[in-house]
Design a protein around this motif. Sequence first.
Motif, PDB file in Angstrom:
ATOM      1  N   SER A  19      57.336  54.996  28.934  1.00  0.00           N
ATOM      2  CA  SER A  19      57.703  53.764  29.422  1.00  0.00           C
ATOM      3  C   SER A  19      59.153  53.507  29.820  1.00  0.00           C
ATOM      4  O   SER A  19      60.136  54.049  28.849  1.00  0.00           O
ATOM      5  CB  SER A  19      57.421  52.488  28.376  1.00  0.00           C
ATOM      6  N   THR A  20      59.561  53.226  31.001  1.00  0.00           N
ATOM      7  CA  THR A  20      61.145  53.009  31.242  1.00  0.00           C
ATOM      8  C   THR A  20      61.123  51.984  32.187  1.00  0.00           C
ATOM      9  O   THR A  20      60.197  51.402  32.618  1.00  0.00           O
ATOM     10  CB  THR A  20      61.547  54.355  32.417  1.00  0.00           C
ATOM     11  N   LEU A  21      62.390  51.426  32.498  1.00  0.00           N
ATOM     12  CA  LEU A  21      62.625  50.260  33.286  1.00  0.00           C
ATOM     13  C   LEU A  21      62.568  51.019  34.791  1.00  0.00           C
ATOM     14  O   LEU A  21      63.732  51.061  35.439  1.00  0.00           O
ATOM     15  CB  LEU A  21      63.840  49.725  33.151  1.00  0.00           C
ATOM     16  N   ALA A  22      61.348  51.273  35.390  1.00  0.00           N
ATOM     17  CA  ALA A  22      61.427  51.956  36.495  1.00  0.00           C
ATOM     18  C   ALA A  22      61.710  50.905  37.452  1.00  0.00           C
ATOM     19  O   ALA A  22      61.468  49.724  37.175  1.00  0.00           O
ATOM     20  CB  ALA A  22      59.777  52.497  36.843  1.00  0.00           C
ATOM     21  N   PRO A  23      62.149  51.450  38.863  1.00  0.00           N
ATOM     22  CA  PRO A  23      62.465  50.469  39.825  1.00  0.00           C
ATOM     23  C   PRO A  23      61.148  49.891  40.343  1.00  0.00           C
ATOM     24  O   PRO A  23      61.446  48.600  40.940  1.00  0.00           O
ATOM     25  CB  PRO A  23      63.018  51.192  41.035  1.00  0.00           C
ATOM     26  N   ARG A  24      60.040  50.351  40.185  1.00  0.00           N
ATOM     27  CA  ARG A  24      58.690  49.676  40.619  1.00  0.00           C
ATOM     28  C   ARG A  24      57.720  49.719  39.468  1.00  0.00           C
ATOM     29  O   ARG A  24      56.788  50.461  39.676  1.00  0.00           O
ATOM     30  CB  ARG A  24      58.275  50.526  41.794  1.00  0.00           C
ATOM     31  N   PRO A  25      57.936  48.845  38.558  1.00  0.00           N
ATOM     32  CA  PRO A  25      56.921  48.609  37.469  1.00  0.00           C
ATOM     33  C   PRO A  25      55.840  48.128  37.935  1.00  0.00           C
ATOM     34  O   PRO A  25      55.657  47.402  38.721  1.00  0.00           O
ATOM     35  CB  PRO A  25      57.623  47.478  36.724  1.00  0.00           C
ATOM     36  N   THR A  26      54.694  48.878  37.502  1.00  0.00           N
ATOM     37  CA  THR A  26      53.320  48.837  37.815  1.00  0.00           C
ATOM     38  C   THR A  26      52.417  48.546  36.486  1.00  0.00           C
ATOM     39  O   THR A  26      52.888  48.462  35.261  1.00  0.00           O
ATOM     40  CB  THR A  26      52.767  49.568  38.545  1.00  0.00           C
ATOM     41  N   ALA A  27      51.149  48.055  36.843  1.00  0.00           N
ATOM     42  CA  ALA A  27      50.326  47.742  35.626  1.00  0.00           C
ATOM     43  C   ALA A  27      49.899  48.917  35.035  1.00  0.00           C
ATOM     44  O   ALA A  27      49.386  49.060  33.842  1.00  0.00           O
ATOM     45  CB  ALA A  27      48.981  47.030  36.243  1.00  0.00           C
ATOM     46  N   ALA A  28      50.256  50.159  35.588  1.00  0.00           N
ATOM     47  CA  ALA A  28      49.974  51.657  34.875  1.00  0.00           C
ATOM     48  C   ALA A  28      51.000  51.970  34.008  1.00  0.00           C
ATOM     49  O   ALA A  28      50.865  52.755  33.053  1.00  0.00           O
ATOM     50  CB  ALA A  28      50.104  52.527  36.195  1.00  0.00           C
ATOM     51  N   ILE A  29      52.043  51.022  34.016  1.00  0.00           N
ATOM     52  CA  ILE A  29      53.096  51.425  33.064  1.00  0.00           C
ATOM     53  C   ILE A  29      53.512  50.201  32.150  1.00  0.00           C
ATOM     54  O   ILE A  29      53.806  50.359  31.017  1.00  0.00           O
ATOM     55  CB  ILE A  29      54.621  51.482  33.820  1.00  0.00           C
ATOM     56  N   TYR A  30      53.161  48.930  32.609  1.00  0.00           N
ATOM     57  CA  TYR A  30      53.296  47.708  31.596  1.00  0.00           C
ATOM     58  C   TYR A  30      52.092  47.020  31.863  1.00  0.00           C
ATOM     59  O   TYR A  30      51.568  46.739  32.895  1.00  0.00           O
ATOM     60  CB  TYR A  30      54.448  46.850  32.131  1.00  0.00           C
ATOM     61  N   ARG A  31      51.847  46.415  30.740  1.00  0.00           N
ATOM     62  CA  ARG A  31      50.936  45.255  30.839  1.00  0.00           C
ATOM     63  C   ARG A  31      51.375  43.741  30.746  1.00  0.00           C
ATOM     64  O   ARG A  31      52.183  43.596  29.654  1.00  0.00           O
ATOM     65  CB  ARG A  31      49.810  45.708  29.604  1.00  0.00           C
ATOM     66  N   LYS A  32      51.094  42.975  31.614  1.00  0.00           N
ATOM     67  CA  LYS A  32      51.596  41.472  31.429  1.00  0.00           C
ATOM     68  C   LYS A  32      50.799  40.688  30.530  1.00  0.00           C
ATOM     69  O   LYS A  32      49.589  40.674  30.707  1.00  0.00           O
ATOM     70  CB  LYS A  32      51.711  40.971  32.610  1.00  0.00           C
ATOM     71  N   VAL A  33      51.431  40.176  29.155  1.00  0.00           N
ATOM     72  CA  VAL A  33      50.629  39.461  28.198  1.00  0.00           C
ATOM     73  C   VAL A  33      50.315  38.294  28.558  1.00  0.00           C
ATOM     74  O   VAL A  33      49.348  37.838  28.320  1.00  0.00           O
ATOM     75  CB  VAL A  33      51.524  39.802  26.934  1.00  0.00           C
ATOM     76  N   ASN A  34      51.158  37.199  29.246  1.00  0.00           N
ATOM     77  CA  ASN A  34      50.955  36.171  29.716  1.00  0.00           C
ATOM     78  C   ASN A  34      51.645  35.878  31.172  1.00  0.00           C
ATOM     79  O   ASN A  34      52.114  36.716  31.562  1.00  0.00           O
ATOM     80  CB  ASN A  34      51.656  35.091  28.551  1.00  0.00           C
ATOM     81  N   ARG A  35      51.316  34.765  31.836  1.00  0.00           N
ATOM     82  CA  ARG A  35      51.493  34.563  32.930  1.00  0.00           C
ATOM     83  C   ARG A  35      51.094  35.620  33.913  1.00  0.00           C
ATOM     84  O   ARG A  35      51.576  36.303  34.817  1.00  0.00           O
ATOM     85  CB  ARG A  35      53.129  34.202  33.046  1.00  0.00           C
ATOM     86  N   ARG A  36      49.821  36.173  33.578  1.00  0.00           N
ATOM     87  CA  ARG A  36      49.266  37.209  34.165  1.00  0.00           C
ATOM     88  C   ARG A  36      49.086  37.148  35.642  1.00  0.00           C
ATOM     89  O   ARG A  36      48.976  37.883  36.521  1.00  0.00           O
ATOM     90  CB  ARG A  36      48.107  37.744  33.560  1.00  0.00           C
ATOM     91  N   ASP A  37      48.972  35.652  36.306  1.00  0.00           N
ATOM     92  CA  ASP A  37      48.918  35.434  37.534  1.00  0.00           C
ATOM     93  C   ASP A  37      49.935  35.674  38.496  1.00  0.00           C
ATOM     94  O   ASP A  37      49.949  35.393  39.823  1.00  0.00           O
ATOM     95  CB  ASP A  37      48.382  34.143  37.860  1.00  0.00           C
ATOM     96  N   GLU A  38      51.187  36.068  37.865  1.00  0.00           N
ATOM     97  CA  GLU A  38      52.386  35.936  38.496  1.00  0.00           C
ATOM     98  C   GLU A  38      52.546  37.703  38.773  1.00  0.00           C
ATOM     99  O   GLU A  38      52.257  38.277  38.075  1.00  0.00           O
ATOM    100  CB  GLU A  38      53.686  35.635  37.837  1.00  0.00           C
ATOM    101  N   PRO A  39      53.514  37.889  39.939  1.00  0.00           N
ATOM    102  CA  PRO A  39      53.747  39.437  40.104  1.00  0.00           C
ATOM    103  C   PRO A  39      54.693  39.936  39.081  1.00  0.00           C
ATOM    104  O   PRO A  39      55.451  39.099  38.331  1.00  0.00           O
ATOM    105  CB  PRO A  39      54.106  39.395  41.496  1.00  0.00           C
ATOM    106  N   PHE A  40      55.248  40.994  39.226  1.00  0.00           N
ATOM    107  CA  PHE A  40      55.997  41.734  38.325  1.00  0.00           C
ATOM    108  C   PHE A  40      57.642  41.519  38.821  1.00  0.00           C
ATOM    109  O   PHE A  40      58.316  42.238  38.251  1.00  0.00           O
ATOM    110  CB  PHE A  40      55.643  43.353  38.252  1.00  0.00           C
ATOM    111  N   ASP A  41      57.978  40.771  39.705  1.00  0.00           N
ATOM    112  CA  ASP A  41      59.045  40.298  40.197  1.00  0.00           C
ATOM    113  C   ASP A  41      60.280  40.378  39.091  1.00  0.00           C
ATOM    114  O   ASP A  41      61.255  40.883  39.385  1.00  0.00           O
ATOM    115  CB  ASP A  41      59.160  39.136  41.231  1.00  0.00           C
ATOM    116  N   ASP A  42      59.965  39.737  38.191  1.00  0.00           N
ATOM    117  CA  ASP A  42      60.998  39.556  37.310  1.00  0.00           C
ATOM    118  C   ASP A  42      61.371  40.720  36.466  1.00  0.00           C
ATOM    119  O   ASP A  42      62.793  41.041  36.383  1.00  0.00           O
ATOM    120  CB  ASP A  42      60.467  38.489  36.197  1.00  0.00           C
ATOM    121  N   LEU A  43      60.309  41.764  36.109  1.00  0.00           N
ATOM    122  CA  LEU A  43      60.725  43.031  35.737  1.00  0.00           C
ATOM    123  C   LEU A  43      61.362  43.884  36.787  1.00  0.00           C
ATOM    124  O   LEU A  43      62.185  44.669  36.458  1.00  0.00           O
ATOM    125  CB  LEU A  43      59.277  43.754  35.201  1.00  0.00           C
ATOM    126  N   VAL A  44      60.906  43.819  37.969  1.00  0.00           N
ATOM    127  CA  VAL A  44      61.584  44.386  39.062  1.00  0.00           C
ATOM    128  C   VAL A  44      62.861  44.140  39.082  1.00  0.00           C
ATOM    129  O   VAL A  44      63.839  45.041  38.932  1.00  0.00           O
ATOM    130  CB  VAL A  44      61.048  44.310  40.345  1.00  0.00           C
TER     131      VAL A  44
END
Length: 188
Positions: free
Chosen positions: A157-182
């Motif tokens: 796990s790293t703060l990759a520039p393009r985080p995906t569900a393969a690297i991170y699992r969103k625990v809540n607010r699952r209907d939102e994209p990963f924009d905040d982590l990006v």
Amino acid sequence: SWHMNVPGQPSAGNNRSWSPASVYFAGEFYDNIQVRTRGTSTSLNWRKPKFKFKFNGTHEFRYADDAERVDEFNLQSHDVEVLFGDTDVSYMREDIADQFLQEIGVPASTTFHMQVRQNGTFYSLASFVEQVDKTFLRRNGFDDRGAMYKATPTVQSTLAPRPTAAIYRKVNRRDEPFDDLVEIGRAH
């Protein structure tokens, strides 16, 4: 001591499916709870695997008099130290790491040792590890409605520039994209 009763042989709780259990800890009895093993495929093969306990909503777990009750927690096995033949089996690594992080002001799980007895027999020395969830967030002064991610155990796990569900699992607010982590990844 942590006294857990799992129907059948002591290995009955050693699977990825939830099994019924009852436990006794610090003067309280908890019935109709669930237990399962947790971790990667490697740790699932340990003689004494890691467990996750889930409590029913009517009687959550009290691990300390001054702490909010929790609906689940992790029981960390120290079997890996024994498994790999370490000569310095300390049963302390995770406990010391979490205590150190707390002392330097980094939010970390509450962790402490438990003597575990399963079906009336000594099972192991393990560690209670607080679940990182809404209760953890509130205890540490965070908004429990904010976006929360957990790294998947299958990849580095790293703060990759393009985080995906393969690297991170969103625990809540699952209907939102990963924009905040990006955005966090871009800022660093």
